[in-house]
Design a protein around this motif. Structure first.
Motif, PDB file in Angstrom:
ATOM      1  N   THR A  53     -11.720 -12.081  92.743  1.00 30.55           N
ATOM      2  CA  THR A  53     -10.810 -13.172  92.159  1.00 30.55           C
ATOM      3  C   THR A  53     -10.467 -13.015  90.791  1.00 30.55           C
ATOM      4  O   THR A  53      -9.926 -13.862  90.034  1.00 30.55           O
ATOM      5  CB  THR A  53     -12.218 -14.511  91.876  1.00 30.55           C
ATOM      6  N   LEU A  54     -10.446 -11.745  90.130  1.00 29.71           N
ATOM      7  CA  LEU A  54      -9.983 -11.266  88.887  1.00 29.71           C
ATOM      8  C   LEU A  54      -8.783 -10.736  88.720  1.00 29.71           C
ATOM      9  O   LEU A  54      -8.080 -10.359  88.159  1.00 29.71           O
ATOM     10  CB  LEU A  54     -10.787 -10.474  88.133  1.00 29.71           C
ATOM     11  N   ILE A  55      -8.994  -9.318  89.983  1.00 26.53           N
ATOM     12  CA  ILE A  55      -7.851  -8.408  90.257  1.00 26.53           C
ATOM     13  C   ILE A  55      -6.795  -8.706  91.412  1.00 26.53           C
ATOM     14  O   ILE A  55      -7.098  -9.152  92.283  1.00 26.53           O
ATOM     15  CB  ILE A  55      -8.474  -7.399  91.115  1.00 26.53           C
ATOM     16  N   GLY A  56      -5.599  -7.767  91.288  1.00 23.01           N
ATOM     17  CA  GLY A  56      -4.371  -8.171  92.383  1.00 23.01           C
ATOM     18  C   GLY A  56      -5.214  -7.338  93.861  1.00 23.01           C
ATOM     19  O   GLY A  56      -5.729  -6.870  93.834  1.00 23.01           O
ATOM     20  N   ALA A  57      -3.699  -8.470  94.679  1.00 20.62           N
ATOM     21  CA  ALA A  57      -4.395  -7.869  96.073  1.00 20.62           C
ATOM     22  C   ALA A  57      -4.001  -6.120  96.211  1.00 20.62           C
ATOM     23  O   ALA A  57      -4.290  -5.186  97.082  1.00 20.62           O
ATOM     24  CB  ALA A  57      -2.885  -8.285  97.051  1.00 20.62           C
ATOM     25  N   ALA A  58      -3.435  -5.595  95.091  1.00 19.39           N
ATOM     26  CA  ALA A  58      -2.845  -3.923  95.390  1.00 19.39           C
ATOM     27  C   ALA A  58      -3.696  -3.164  94.350  1.00 19.39           C
ATOM     28  O   ALA A  58      -3.244  -1.935  94.591  1.00 19.39           O
ATOM     29  CB  ALA A  58      -1.430  -3.706  94.321  1.00 19.39           C
ATOM     30  N   THR A  59      -5.025  -3.883  94.188  1.00 18.68           N
ATOM     31  CA  THR A  59      -5.621  -2.925  93.430  1.00 18.68           C
ATOM     32  C   THR A  59      -6.522  -1.853  94.784  1.00 18.68           C
ATOM     33  O   THR A  59      -7.034  -2.042  96.044  1.00 18.68           O
ATOM     34  CB  THR A  59      -7.052  -3.366  92.607  1.00 18.68           C
ATOM     35  N   ASN A  60      -6.664  -0.774  94.343  1.00 17.64           N
ATOM     36  CA  ASN A  60      -7.454  -0.017  95.101  1.00 17.64           C
ATOM     37  C   ASN A  60      -8.456  -0.179  95.514  1.00 17.64           C
ATOM     38  O   ASN A  60      -9.779  -0.930  94.188  1.00 17.64           O
ATOM     39  CB  ASN A  60      -7.327   1.671  94.558  1.00 17.64           C
ATOM     40  N   LYS A  61      -9.298   0.109  96.388  1.00 20.81           N
ATOM     41  CA  LYS A  61     -10.493  -0.357  97.105  1.00 20.81           C
ATOM     42  C   LYS A  61     -10.682   0.890  98.033  1.00 20.81           C
ATOM     43  O   LYS A  61     -12.165   1.146  97.455  1.00 20.81           O
ATOM     44  CB  LYS A  61     -10.268  -1.612  98.650  1.00 20.81           C
ATOM     45  N   SER A  62     -10.600   1.629  98.209  1.00 17.97           N
ATOM     46  CA  SER A  62     -11.903   2.593  98.649  1.00 17.97           C
ATOM     47  C   SER A  62     -10.773   4.280  99.245  1.00 17.97           C
ATOM     48  O   SER A  62      -8.897   3.935  98.799  1.00 17.97           O
ATOM     49  CB  SER A  62     -12.374   2.103 100.189  1.00 17.97           C
ATOM     50  N   ALA A  63     -11.470   5.020  99.183  1.00 24.65           N
ATOM     51  CA  ALA A  63     -10.645   6.428 100.221  1.00 24.65           C
ATOM     52  C   ALA A  63     -11.972   7.050 100.322  1.00 24.65           C
ATOM     53  O   ALA A  63     -12.970   7.761 100.213  1.00 24.65           O
ATOM     54  CB  ALA A  63      -9.669   6.911  98.725  1.00 24.65           C
ATOM     55  N   GLN A  64     -11.279   7.931 101.543  1.00 20.76           N
ATOM     56  CA  GLN A  64     -12.611   9.114 101.698  1.00 20.76           C
ATOM     57  C   GLN A  64     -10.916  10.385 102.215  1.00 20.76           C
ATOM     58  O   GLN A  64      -9.712  10.124 102.498  1.00 20.76           O
ATOM     59  CB  GLN A  64     -12.629   8.438 103.559  1.00 20.76           C
ATOM     60  N   SER A  65     -11.960  11.023 102.455  1.00 17.52           N
ATOM     61  CA  SER A  65     -11.008  12.559 103.214  1.00 17.52           C
ATOM     62  C   SER A  65     -11.880  13.409 103.442  1.00 17.52           C
ATOM     63  O   SER A  65     -13.059  13.430 103.429  1.00 17.52           O
ATOM     64  CB  SER A  65     -10.320  12.662 101.846  1.00 17.52           C
ATOM     65  N   LEU A  66     -11.987  14.399 104.798  1.00 20.80           N
ATOM     66  CA  LEU A  66     -11.792  15.244 105.675  1.00 20.80           C
ATOM     67  C   LEU A  66     -11.543  16.275 105.665  1.00 20.80           C
ATOM     68  O   LEU A  66     -10.519  16.229 106.039  1.00 20.80           O
ATOM     69  CB  LEU A  66     -12.584  14.727 106.734  1.00 20.80           C
TER      70      LEU A  66
END
Length: 451
Positions: free
Chosen positions: A394-407
């Motif tokens: 309810t406070l952030i924009g849709a282009a905000t980072n949600k998750s990241a992962q790497s292998l």
């Protein structure tokens, strides 16, 4: 008759005189013997006196020699200490210089767009910069030597205190007008600069919230950054055995209300406070660290904002021995308002609500890395890393980072001491709150020589 009488009388006189003559002869012999003994005794006394005088003279000469030696020693400067086996002496300090030269050769592909030439993502793995939502690009090849590094340290005793310093720099910063067309320049960049006095540290160093021992052995020195506590900054730290505590530079990153940008605020009045406790054993080592922060943002003018909130976090890390040579490295970190400490600020520390008040953003991140030693010259590492951000939708924009992962997995060869040649294949992914994601794949080959 008369003749016989005379002869008898002479004989009688001779007999009477014989004992007296014998006694006289004995007395003379005794006196001569006594005189000889007295002469020998006098000669012996003379020899004893001469020997004693000679010994006295020798003792006096030795005493004079000792006095002269002591006088020369007092006048001469003290002998220099033995030359160190490593480094060189400058005054009271032992000075050491070292570092490494590293060349990287990378082939990268991005399915969500192509980073611009000069973007640091072309040289390092920065999860927050993975392109999303764009067109798939063909493979881009980049060569650089910017991870090359050098350091200078000193250590010595001053006023009975153990004093040391460290200065460390590399070449990761690109000049304003630099490119790869001609000379591929890079600016010198400060990494670490601090002084230690006994148990105290003053200056720029890795944050005390971080455990360097569990960083994976990767081709990219930043490595699996989305799951790693990773920050260097100015601080004051006290260490006593396994326990350390520090106050560190405060800095707050803020997401605007219903936005996805980043505001870098410098309004905190209190430093960040960290504490860490480490344990070691035959099984390996582990640590638990905590941090407490003041998050502040202040503006002036119309719609002025003046807000503060609390940030906190915990990080557990371990390096566990597996068999004789292998090890397993683990890190798990989480909290609220610690975004800039994890994943190279993949998430901000706080977000503004509609009234201009700060709300801390929650994050959870971690990594697992297994290191296998094939032979003394060959080793491999397999590493997975991830971060998830608990954004208030309810406070952030849709282009905000949600998750990241790497292998990533690598194979490293050490043909000569301090010389590493290796190759690593990595796949990384970034996802936004909108559901849009991007992926990058990189093959990195490197040569590194330490000195």
């Amino acid at each position: 008759m008369i003749r016989m009488t005379l002869m008898s009388g002479a004989a009688a006189v001779a007999l009477l005189a014989a004992p007296g003559m014998a006694a006289a002869q004995d007395t003379a012999a005794l006196e001569a013997r006594i005189a000889l003994l007295e002469a020998q005794l006098a000669a012996l006394k003379s020899e004893v006196v001469a020997s004693r005088d000679q010994q006295t003279a020798q003792q006096q000469a030795v005493a004079q020699d000792i006095i002269r030696i002591e006088q020369r020693a007092a006048a001469a400067p003290p002998a220099p200490p033995a030359a160190p086996s490593d480094g060189f002496r400058m005054g009271n300090n032992l000075v050491k210089f070292g570092g490494y030269v590293k060349a990287d050769f990378m082939a990268s592909s991005y399915d969500g767009g192509d980073p611009a030439n000069g973007d640091l993502l072309r040289d390092f793995y920065l999860p927050g910069s993975i392109p999303v939502g764009g067109a798939d690009e063909s493979t881009a090849t980049d060569f650089n030597a910017r991870q090359t590094r050098f350091w200078l340290t000193t250590e010595g005793l001053l006023g009975g205190r153990k004093v040391g310093t460290r200065l460390e720099m590399d070449f990761q910063v690109l000049p304003g007008g630099g490119d790869q067309r001609t000379t591929s320049p890079s600016n010198l960049s400060l990494r670490r600069a601090f002084v230690t006095v006994d148990n105290w540290l003053f200056g720029q160093e890795w944050t005390n919230f971080q455990n360097l021992s569990v960083l994976p052995d990767t081709a990219d020195y930043i490595g699996s950054s989305e799951g790693t506590v990773f920050a260097r900054q100015v601080q004051v730290r006290y260490t006593n055995g396994p326990f350390s505590i520090s106050i560190e530079n405060p800095e707050t990153t803020v997401t605007p209300y219903l936005g996805a940008a980043r505001i870098i605020a410098d309004d905190s009045s209190l430093p960040d406070l960290t504490a860490r406790y480490a344990v070691t054993g035959t099984w390996g080592e582990a640590s638990l660290a905590g941090i407490v922060r003041q998050l502040s943002y202040e503006t002036t003018g119309v719609g002025a904002i003046d807000s503060s909130t609390l940030g906190w976090g915990l990080s557990a890390a371990a390096k566990i021995k597996v068999g004789e040579r292998d090890d397993l490295r683990l890190m798990l970190s989480g909290g609220e308002g610690i975004g800039r400490y994890i994943g190279l600020n993949f998430a901000n520390d706080a977000v503004l609500d509609a009234t201009g008040e700060l709300e801390a953003i929650g994050v959870v991140a971690g990594l697992v890395s297994y290191r296998h030693i094939w032979t003394p010259q060959w080793r491999s590492n397999l590493t997975w890393s991830a971060q998830n951000v608990d954004n208030d939708l309810t406070l952030i924009g849709a282009a905000t980072n949600k998750s990241a992962q790497s292998l990533r997995g690598n194979l490293i060869w050490t043909p000569l001491p301090a010389l590493d040649l290796g190759a690593e294949l990595m796949v990384g992914e970034r996802e936004l709150e909108s559901g849009v994601s991007g992926e990058m794949t990189r093959l990195q080959v490197f040569a590194k020589y330490g000195f």
